[in-house]
Design a protein around this motif. Structure first.
Motif, mmCIF file in Angstrom:
data_model
loop_
_atom_site.group_PDB
_atom_site.id
_atom_site.type_symbol
_atom_site.label_atom_id
_atom_site.label_comp_id
_atom_site.label_asym_id
_atom_site.label_seq_id
_atom_site.Cartn_x
_atom_site.Cartn_y
_atom_site.Cartn_z
ATOM 1 N N MET A 186 1.324 -1.297 0.046
ATOM 2 C CA MET A 186 -0.083 0.042 0.172
ATOM 3 C C MET A 186 0.633 1.308 0.183
ATOM 4 N N LYS A 187 0.653 1.814 -1.025
ATOM 5 C CA LYS A 187 1.137 2.789 -1.295
ATOM 6 C C LYS A 187 0.971 4.406 -0.472
ATOM 7 N N TYR A 188 1.292 4.889 0.506
ATOM 8 C CA TYR A 188 1.293 6.619 1.669
ATOM 9 C C TYR A 188 2.244 7.458 0.917
ATOM 10 N N ILE A 189 1.896 8.442 1.172
ATOM 11 C CA ILE A 189 2.376 9.938 1.195
ATOM 12 C C ILE A 189 2.486 10.327 2.887
ATOM 13 N N LEU A 190 3.908 10.386 3.050
ATOM 14 C CA LEU A 190 3.926 10.848 4.481
ATOM 15 C C LEU A 190 4.186 13.083 3.639
ATOM 16 N N LEU A 191 3.580 13.806 4.924
ATOM 17 C CA LEU A 191 3.523 14.915 4.102
ATOM 18 C C LEU A 191 4.566 15.594 5.972
ATOM 19 N N ALA A 192 5.748 16.496 5.879
ATOM 20 C CA ALA A 192 6.023 16.679 6.792
ATOM 21 C C ALA A 192 6.013 18.614 7.020
ATOM 22 N N TYR A 193 5.408 18.859 7.875
ATOM 23 C CA TYR A 193 5.482 20.098 8.569
ATOM 24 C C TYR A 193 6.855 20.677 9.499
ATOM 25 N N THR A 194 7.136 22.223 9.210
ATOM 26 C CA THR A 194 7.940 22.456 10.191
ATOM 27 C C THR A 194 6.577 23.729 10.078
ATOM 28 N N ASN A 195 7.910 24.638 11.472
ATOM 29 C CA ASN A 195 7.026 25.333 11.825
ATOM 30 C C ASN A 195 8.221 26.994 10.563
ATOM 31 N N ARG A 196 7.203 28.087 10.907
ATOM 32 C CA ARG A 196 7.436 28.695 9.366
ATOM 33 C C ARG A 196 8.615 29.762 10.553
ATOM 34 N N ASP A 197 9.433 29.978 11.949
ATOM 35 C CA ASP A 197 9.746 30.873 12.163
ATOM 36 C C ASP A 197 11.037 29.393 11.963
ATOM 37 N N ASP A 198 10.962 28.675 12.280
ATOM 38 C CA ASP A 198 12.317 27.416 12.258
ATOM 39 C C ASP A 198 13.043 27.201 10.761
ATOM 40 N N TRP A 199 11.912 27.626 10.031
ATOM 41 C CA TRP A 199 12.858 27.606 8.704
ATOM 42 C C TRP A 199 13.239 29.025 8.215
ATOM 43 N N ALA A 200 12.490 29.506 8.850
ATOM 44 C CA ALA A 200 13.324 31.341 8.214
ATOM 45 C C ALA A 200 14.903 30.728 9.269
#
Length: 122
Positions: A1-15
């Motif tokens: 079975m295929k799955y997509i894993l979507l990783a979200y991070t904090n906008r401030d951490d990215w910046a």
């Protein structure tokens, strides 16, 4: 079975990420090792990190036809940082891989089945 894993991070951490820091190197090392492991097991289909969120545009329907607008918006606290498509035995395996990412990196990971009947695998 295929799955997509979507990783979200904090906008401030990215910046504010320091690409020379030991913490950033440890994250890269983790993702490299996980990618190698999943490739060797035959579970990795594809994975990519995403570009700077300020380059994102969202296309929406309008009365005059589709319109591209800036996004994500500044008020959004989380941004999509990366995705992976995996092909695993079932839902529990997909969740276990996502949990490893969350534990090692701290990002939020959305696990979503791709096609098929996801309820049959749970």
């Amino acid at each position: 079975m295929k799955y997509i894993l979507l990783a979200y991070t904090n906008r401030d951490d990215w910046a504010s990420v320091d690409y020379t820091s030991p913490e950033f190197k440890a994250m890269c090392d983790f993702y490299e090792a996980l990618g190698k492991e999943l490739t060797e097991s035959g579970e990795m289909v594809a994975t990519e990190g995403l570009a700077e969120p300020s380059l994102t545009r969202t296309v929406r329907r309008s009365d005059g036809g589709p319109v591209a607008v800036d996004g994500p918006y500044a008020e959004a606290k989380g941004v999509l940082a990366s995705f992976a498509i995996i092909d695993v035995a079932g839902h529990e395996r997909a969740l276990a891989i996502a949990a490893r990412i969350v534990d090692a990196i701290g990002d939020t990971v959305e696990v979503r089945p791709i096609g098929g009947d996801p309820l049959a695998e749970q």
